[in-house]
Design an enzyme around this catalytic site. Structure first.
Site, short mmCIF file in Angstrom:
data_model
loop_
_atom_site.label_atom_id
_atom_site.label_comp_id
_atom_site.label_asym_id
_atom_site.label_seq_id
_atom_site.Cartn_x
_atom_site.Cartn_y
_atom_site.Cartn_z
N HIS B 63 0.85 -1.19 0.00
CA HIS B 63 0.00 0.00 0.00
C HIS B 63 0.88 1.23 0.00
CE1 HIS B 63 0.90 -0.54 4.24
NE2 HIS B 63 0.27 0.57 4.59
N HIS B 65 1.08 3.96 2.08
CA HIS B 65 1.48 4.75 3.24
C HIS B 65 3.00 4.91 3.21
CE1 HIS B 65 -2.32 4.03 5.91
NE2 HIS B 65 -2.33 5.24 5.41
N ASP B 67 5.50 4.74 5.19
CA ASP B 67 6.46 3.81 5.78
C ASP B 67 6.62 2.54 4.94
OD1 ASP B 67 3.79 3.53 6.70
OD2 ASP B 67 4.41 2.21 8.33
N HIS B 68 5.84 2.42 3.87
CA HIS B 68 5.94 1.25 2.99
C HIS B 68 6.39 1.59 1.57
CE1 HIS B 68 3.94 -1.66 5.77
NE2 HIS B 68 3.59 -0.51 6.32
N HIS B 141 -7.23 -2.71 5.49
CA HIS B 141 -6.47 -1.63 6.13
C HIS B 141 -7.24 -0.31 5.95
CE1 HIS B 141 -3.03 0.00 8.09
NE2 HIS B 141 -2.54 0.64 7.06
N ASP B 208 0.05 -4.42 6.50
CA ASP B 208 -0.94 -3.70 7.28
C ASP B 208 -2.38 -4.16 7.01
OD1 ASP B 208 1.51 -2.53 7.53
OD2 ASP B 208 0.77 -0.48 7.57
N HIS B 266 7.38 -5.33 11.41
CA HIS B 266 6.48 -4.17 11.49
C HIS B 266 5.97 -3.97 12.93
CE1 HIS B 266 3.05 -1.51 10.54
NE2 HIS B 266 3.70 -1.24 9.42
#
Lengths: 303, 303
Positions: B63, B65, B67-68, B141, B208, B266
């Site tokens: 996805h 976001h 942090d990914h 998510h 996530d 994570h």
């Protein structure tokens, strides 16, 4: 503890190494916390340096190559996660606007602080922050790049012995400072009588560039000059080709500008030992420090 | 040395810590080097792990976001700097296209490899890579997120003792393998006579998400499941609120899916010690490893 301090987050150039993170430099200057060139990984380096992203008040980008800006999205997100409620001012070369737009919306958002953008397209004063002002000069790199200078106006400081002599103490000192005079035992004492000039301090941040006049102008008489030093003497052809400096060239800038102290960073990975940069520069300018990641360097006091 | 190996680049969730970099997981699977979820700092973590960015063949984003995915620009630039000449395939949720567009042009370019984009908008087979195929399932998510599954078709492997018994050796083995039969001393020997079934291996990557059926489907019978484990038991309300899993919930997925081995990553920064995640999960599923940054974990062999 000084209230004017440099915190070096990363010292790599294009390619990070085991010991060198990408660029990222914080200058604490009174109430201002200025982040220069947040390269990839800056938010984690802030953690390693013990600096809250929420404390940052200004961000200055010299140019929009990835090693100098890819950490921007993470820093902005992190400011919100760390609880920042204040706006942050962002200064960058105007021709990099499209990249700034993308960096500010590079991922699905966890939120962002309010960002006041200041695209810069000419040399000179960029903004007066009150206690200090920001100035820019175009450097000589492969894409538009600006170096930054912080300049404090000249002021005065009290001479404690003169105050004591005249019996001025407590709130009266503040009043004297604010109105420029004070009536003491029937006589008007002026500020000039009890103070001496305090020359304003200055700081310069010179990144990716060939040797150029603008770099010397930025560094004129500064207390601290942070300068890129990708290569060392003998690699001038590489420096010219990629529009970078050798350590000795950085030292030349410091010397010609009359800087007080030079801090080197932005090293090519071909030289894993920082001391080669320090030694190369010291032949030209002795007051040099080759930074390592997470170094903390006080802005030298004028006293 | 196994040719199927997991290399964990970072194990943090939203906020990196002193010991945990942002997400980033590499799966070496024969000739494929698949990078999952390159968070900020991935290019430096690759260096620390001794992996050349130029070796990467595929990149899968669960996805968009930050942090990914915020490490994507740096990884693409680094592939070029490291000398990659091959195209790289990029798989991501189709609704994240706008972020992928920005990430791919986030800074003034040092160049990029050719990128074949594969936006994914429904469950099922995404692409057959020959030796292995890629499958996706939508997770649960806060924004569109897909989990990934690699699946090798079932095959056969020779039984050396049977080959020796029939005197089949050298190039004849390859011929038998290719055509499925071989005439030996006047008799037709079939592949089935000298081989046994070799079930294909499988791998799943579940990031996530809340606990959901799709996660179990992705992990069905896999040899290795990498699963997010942001929280631990007792923090189910937080997990529900932020659409994440506890370690015990990750273990439930592994158990219900019949996975062979579970790797946790994570982690929330509230738990600096990875062992709390391992212990929480082990009560439900014993074959668990709580990853640390730079861990290397072989995909367990079927032999």
């Amino acid at each position: 503890m000084t209230d004017r301090e440099l915190i070096v987050l990363g010292t790599a150039s294009q390619v990070p190494t085991r010991t060198r993170a990408h660029q990222g430099t914080v200058l604490r200057w009174g109430r201002e916390v200025v982040l220069f060139d947040p390269g990839e990984g800056t938010q984690r380096q802030l953690t390693l340096a013990g600096i809250s992203a929420a404390s940052i008040t200004r961000i200055c980008l010299t140019h929009l190559h990835g090693d100098h800006c890819l950490g921007l999205p993470g820093v902005l997100q992190r400011m919100v996660l760390d609880g920042a409620r204040h706006p942050v001012s962002l200064y960058f070369p105007a021709s990099g606007q499209e990249y700034v737009d993308r960096l500010r919306q590079a991922s699905a958002s966890f939120g962002s602080p309010v960002v006041h953008e200041h695209p810069v397209s000419c040399d000179g004063l960029v903004e007066d922050w009150g206690a200090v002002s920001l100035h820019a000069r175009a450097l000589d790199h492969r894409i538009d790049a600006y170096g930054w200078r912080l300049e404090e106006p000249d002021g005065v400081r009290f001479v404690p012995a003169r105050l004591a002599e005249l019996g001025i103490a407590g709130p009266a000192v503040g009043l004297l400072s604010r109105q420029g005079w004070l009536d003491v035992a029937g006589r008007r004492v002026t500020l000039a009588e009890v103070s001496e000039p305090r020359p304003g301090q200055a700081f310069a941040f010179v990144m990716d560039t060939r040797l150029c006049r603008a770099a010397v102008d930025l560094a004129a008489g500064v207390d601290l000059l942070v300068c890129e030093s990708t290569y060392v003497s003998g690699e001038e052809a590489l420096a010219e080709q990629y529009a970078h400096l050798t350590a000795a060239q950085a030292a030349t800038i410091a010397r010609d500008a009359g800087a007080r102290r030079l801090v080197l960073t932005h090293y090519s990975g071909r030289h894993p030992d920082e001391s080669v940069f320090a030694e190369d520069a010291a032949r030209v300018f002795p007051h040099v420090h080759a930074a390592r990641d997470l170094d903390r360097i006080p802005v030298p006091s004028r006293r």
